[in-house]
Motif scaffolding. Structure first.
Motif, PDB file in Angstrom:
ATOM      1  N   SER A 153       0.807  -1.224   0.000  1.00 51.96           N
ATOM      2  CA  SER A 153       0.000   0.000   0.000  1.00 51.96           C
ATOM      3  C   SER A 153       0.837   1.269   0.000  1.00 51.96           C
ATOM      4  O   SER A 153       0.433   2.286  -0.564  1.00 51.96           O
ATOM      5  CB  SER A 153      -0.931   0.013   1.214  1.00 51.96           C
ATOM      6  OG  SER A 153      -0.209   0.132   2.418  1.00 51.96           O
ATOM      7  N   LYS A 187      -6.637  14.237   7.218  1.00 50.91           N
ATOM      8  CA  LYS A 187      -6.970  13.009   6.498  1.00 50.91           C
ATOM      9  C   LYS A 187      -6.289  11.772   7.074  1.00 50.91           C
ATOM     10  O   LYS A 187      -6.669  10.646   6.752  1.00 50.91           O
ATOM     11  CB  LYS A 187      -6.584  13.146   5.017  1.00 50.91           C
ATOM     12  CG  LYS A 187      -7.380  14.208   4.281  1.00 50.91           C
ATOM     13  CD  LYS A 187      -6.972  14.265   2.819  1.00 50.91           C
ATOM     14  CE  LYS A 187      -7.803  15.311   2.064  1.00 50.91           C
ATOM     15  NZ  LYS A 187      -7.398  15.408   0.641  1.00 50.91           N
ATOM     16  N   SER A 233      -5.328   8.750   9.373  1.00 51.23           N
ATOM     17  CA  SER A 233      -6.046   7.922  10.345  1.00 51.23           C
ATOM     18  C   SER A 233      -5.492   8.172  11.744  1.00 51.23           C
ATOM     19  O   SER A 233      -4.278   8.223  11.947  1.00 51.23           O
ATOM     20  CB  SER A 233      -5.893   6.446   9.971  1.00 51.23           C
ATOM     21  OG  SER A 233      -6.561   5.620  10.894  1.00 51.23           O
ATOM     22  N   PHE A 237      -4.313   2.538  12.875  1.00 46.96           N
ATOM     23  CA  PHE A 237      -3.790   2.525  11.504  1.00 46.96           C
ATOM     24  C   PHE A 237      -2.867   3.712  11.254  1.00 46.96           C
ATOM     25  O   PHE A 237      -2.338   3.874  10.159  1.00 46.96           O
ATOM     26  CB  PHE A 237      -4.960   2.554  10.515  1.00 46.96           C
ATOM     27  CG  PHE A 237      -4.579   2.224   9.096  1.00 46.96           C
ATOM     28  CD1 PHE A 237      -4.084   0.974   8.763  1.00 46.96           C
ATOM     29  CD2 PHE A 237      -4.729   3.161   8.089  1.00 46.96           C
ATOM     30  CE1 PHE A 237      -3.728   0.672   7.460  1.00 46.96           C
ATOM     31  CE2 PHE A 237      -4.393   2.874   6.779  1.00 46.96           C
ATOM     32  CZ  PHE A 237      -3.885   1.624   6.462  1.00 46.96           C
ATOM     33  N   ASP A 243      -0.761   4.473   7.897  1.00 48.56           N
ATOM     34  CA  ASP A 243      -1.269   5.531   7.039  1.00 48.56           C
ATOM     35  C   ASP A 243      -0.216   6.617   6.840  1.00 48.56           C
ATOM     36  O   ASP A 243      -0.136   7.236   5.774  1.00 48.56           O
ATOM     37  CB  ASP A 243      -2.539   6.128   7.665  1.00 48.56           C
ATOM     38  CG  ASP A 243      -3.414   6.829   6.639  1.00 48.56           C
ATOM     39  OD1 ASP A 243      -3.344   6.462   5.438  1.00 48.56           O
ATOM     40  OD2 ASP A 243      -4.166   7.741   7.009  1.00 48.56           O
ATOM     41  N   GLU A 268      -9.676  -4.616   9.327  1.00 52.59           N
ATOM     42  CA  GLU A 268      -9.683  -3.168   9.116  1.00 52.59           C
ATOM     43  C   GLU A 268      -8.427  -2.719   8.372  1.00 52.59           C
ATOM     44  O   GLU A 268      -8.496  -1.934   7.427  1.00 52.59           O
ATOM     45  CB  GLU A 268      -9.760  -2.452  10.462  1.00 52.59           C
ATOM     46  CG  GLU A 268      -9.667  -0.928  10.353  1.00 52.59           C
ATOM     47  CD  GLU A 268      -9.477  -0.253  11.701  1.00 52.59           C
ATOM     48  OE1 GLU A 268      -9.616  -0.950  12.727  1.00 52.59           O
ATOM     49  OE2 GLU A 268      -9.193   0.956  11.718  1.00 52.59           O
ATOM     50  N   PHE A 269      -7.278  -3.243   8.809  1.00 56.36           N
ATOM     51  CA  PHE A 269      -6.024  -2.897   8.138  1.00 56.36           C
ATOM     52  C   PHE A 269      -6.029  -3.363   6.683  1.00 56.36           C
ATOM     53  O   PHE A 269      -5.519  -2.675   5.799  1.00 56.36           O
ATOM     54  CB  PHE A 269      -4.845  -3.531   8.885  1.00 56.36           C
ATOM     55  CG  PHE A 269      -4.349  -2.720  10.047  1.00 56.36           C
ATOM     56  CD1 PHE A 269      -5.234  -2.085  10.904  1.00 56.36           C
ATOM     57  CD2 PHE A 269      -2.998  -2.577  10.290  1.00 56.36           C
ATOM     58  CE1 PHE A 269      -4.794  -1.337  11.981  1.00 56.36           C
ATOM     59  CE2 PHE A 269      -2.538  -1.827  11.362  1.00 56.36           C
ATOM     60  CZ  PHE A 269      -3.433  -1.212  12.215  1.00 56.36           C
ATOM     61  N   LYS A 302      -8.173  -0.882   4.609  1.00 56.71           N
ATOM     62  CA  LYS A 302      -7.545   0.436   4.463  1.00 56.71           C
ATOM     63  C   LYS A 302      -6.265   0.359   3.633  1.00 56.71           C
ATOM     64  O   LYS A 302      -5.954   1.284   2.871  1.00 56.71           O
ATOM     65  CB  LYS A 302      -7.263   1.025   5.845  1.00 56.71           C
ATOM     66  CG  LYS A 302      -8.532   1.436   6.586  1.00 56.71           C
ATOM     67  CD  LYS A 302      -8.235   2.091   7.924  1.00 56.71           C
ATOM     68  CE  LYS A 302      -9.524   2.591   8.579  1.00 56.71           C
ATOM     69  NZ  LYS A 302      -9.277   3.222   9.887  1.00 56.71           N
ATOM     70  N   ASN A 303      -5.512  -0.726   3.785  1.00 52.79           N
ATOM     71  CA  ASN A 303      -4.318  -0.879   2.945  1.00 52.79           C
ATOM     72  C   ASN A 303      -4.691  -1.014   1.475  1.00 52.79           C
ATOM     73  O   ASN A 303      -4.010  -0.473   0.593  1.00 52.79           O
ATOM     74  CB  ASN A 303      -3.516  -2.103   3.397  1.00 52.79           C
ATOM     75  CG  ASN A 303      -2.515  -1.770   4.492  1.00 52.79           C
ATOM     76  OD1 ASN A 303      -1.676  -0.890   4.329  1.00 52.79           O
ATOM     77  ND2 ASN A 303      -2.611  -2.455   5.616  1.00 52.79           N
ATOM     78  N   ALA A 321      -7.358   0.246   0.026  1.00 58.27           N
ATOM     79  CA  ALA A 321      -7.762   1.580  -0.442  1.00 58.27           C
ATOM     80  C   ALA A 321      -6.542   2.462  -0.702  1.00 58.27           C
ATOM     81  O   ALA A 321      -6.478   3.171  -1.721  1.00 58.27           O
ATOM     82  CB  ALA A 321      -8.677   2.228   0.596  1.00 58.27           C
ATOM     83  N   ASN A 322      -5.560   2.416   0.199  1.00 61.28           N
ATOM     84  CA  ASN A 322      -4.343   3.222  -0.003  1.00 61.28           C
ATOM     85  C   ASN A 322      -3.557   2.747  -1.213  1.00 61.28           C
ATOM     86  O   ASN A 322      -2.953   3.555  -1.935  1.00 61.28           O
ATOM     87  CB  ASN A 322      -3.469   3.155   1.251  1.00 61.28           C
ATOM     88  CG  ASN A 322      -3.958   4.078   2.358  1.00 61.28           C
ATOM     89  OD1 ASN A 322      -4.829   4.914   2.134  1.00 61.28           O
ATOM     90  ND2 ASN A 322      -3.416   3.931   3.547  1.00 61.28           N
TER      91      ASN A 322
END
Length: 328
Positions: A147, A175, A177, A181, A185, A221-222, A225-226, A228-229
């Motif tokens: 990510s 922005k 997190s 995270f 992030d 969750e990680f 989000k990873n 998405a990144n």
């Protein structure tokens, strides 16, 4: 010119360790920001009443914001005060403050913009880490490499970090997190700035402190989000800011791979159902896109790995007209 060094200590349920952590911080540090993140133990009041170190400033949150929120509050205070390098140390006693010079040195030498601890360098000491945390960290490290684009970093949730002010001031604080995270992030955000991040070897200490991070609970969750990144990073780096041969290799490779798998799967199922051996042309029409697609995807990955930032940018950002610190 001497560089001013500040330390940020998020404070939440670390009352039994925080005075020892502050006492271990050396004279090279000019300011220590203890951020009481709405701690139920009133750790901010405790530090103010028990600590006589004149370098300590206690900041408070009216609502709990998580470790990331506390760190960002410390960053804001340090930037406003003109601190050059901001080190973050946890207040639970797992990090050795005597290592601060080692985290600062690569930034002072112009070799890095951001440094972070890595507890996996010394293989002889890894056994001290709980097995569940060891496996979880390995998985999270792999996700973070994908990510963030920092393929040469490990131990992404390590909270012992240092950052140059001119890089920190360009981060989108609103922005980032603010919960667990946060460190991961941060690496993604630093990657968008093309900042150089390096690992600093360290040993972790495990005593009676209890980690609030349960990897089994945050892994999903990680993962989301990873992912998405990762999508955002690919778009920013390969289509929005720049284009290269790799910009074509990834989508073409994925399309060919998908076509080959679907086409081959359909004909394999049909052959199995009717007992008819597929023709060599059908096999080749399925196999070739898969082979070429894999090659293109591997070529993209090779290019991405080689594109890890190598030249520190804090001097350039410090001179930039976009420098938010200069505007304020």
């Amino acid at each position: 010119m001497n560089n001013r060094i500040g330390v940020v200590i998020p404070s939440y349920k670390v009352r039994s360790h925080i005075l020892q952590v502050v006492a271990g911080i050396g004279p090279e540090v000019e300011r220590i920001y203890v951020v009481d993140d709405c701690c139920p133990d009133k750790s901010g009041d405790f530090v103010e009443s028990e600590c006589r170190d004149p370098r300590v400033v206690v900041l408070r949150h009216e609502q709990n914001q998580g470790v990331g929120g506390a760190v960002l509050t410390g960053y804001r205070a340090a930037i406003a005060e003109g601190i050059d390098i901001i080190v973050k140390v946890d207040g639970d006693g797992q990090m050795e403050p005597a290592l601060i010079p080692q985290f600062v040195a690569p930034i002072l030498a112009g070799e890095a913009d951001y440094t972070k601890g890595n507890r996996f360098f010394d293989l002889e000491e890894i056994h001290a880490m709980p097995k569940a945390r060891l496996v979880g960290n390995a998985g999270l490290s792999f996700l973070t490499k994908i990510s963030s684009g920092y393929w040469d970093l490990f131990d992404p949730t390590n909270g012992f970090t240092a950052i140059h002010r001119d890089v920190a001031s360009h981060l989108p604080f609103d922005k980032i997190s603010k919960r667990y995270f946060f460190e991961t992030d941060m690496l993604f955000r630093l990657g968008t700035l093309r900042a150089v991040a390096v690992d600093v070897p360290m040993h972790a200490k495990y005593a009676d402190e209890v980690s609030n991070l349960k990897i089994t609970k945050v892994f999903s969750e990680f993962l989301g989000k990873n992912l998405a990144n990762f999508v955002k990073r690919i778009f920013y780096n390969y289509y929005l800011r720049d284009m290269s041969l790799a910009s074509f290799e990834l989508p073409l490779g994925l399309l060919l791979l998908l076509f080959g798998v679907i086409y081959g799967g359909i004909h394999w199922a049909s052959s199995a159902e009717h007992g008819v051996v597929a023709s060599s042309g059908t096999v080749m029409l399925a196999a070739m896109p898969v082979i070429v697609g894999v090659q293109l995807v591997l070529a993209f990955i090779g290019y991405d790995v080689s594109s890890t930032p190598r030249r520190a940018v804090h001097s350039q950002l410090g001179r930039s007209a976009l420098n938010k610190a200069a505007k304020s």
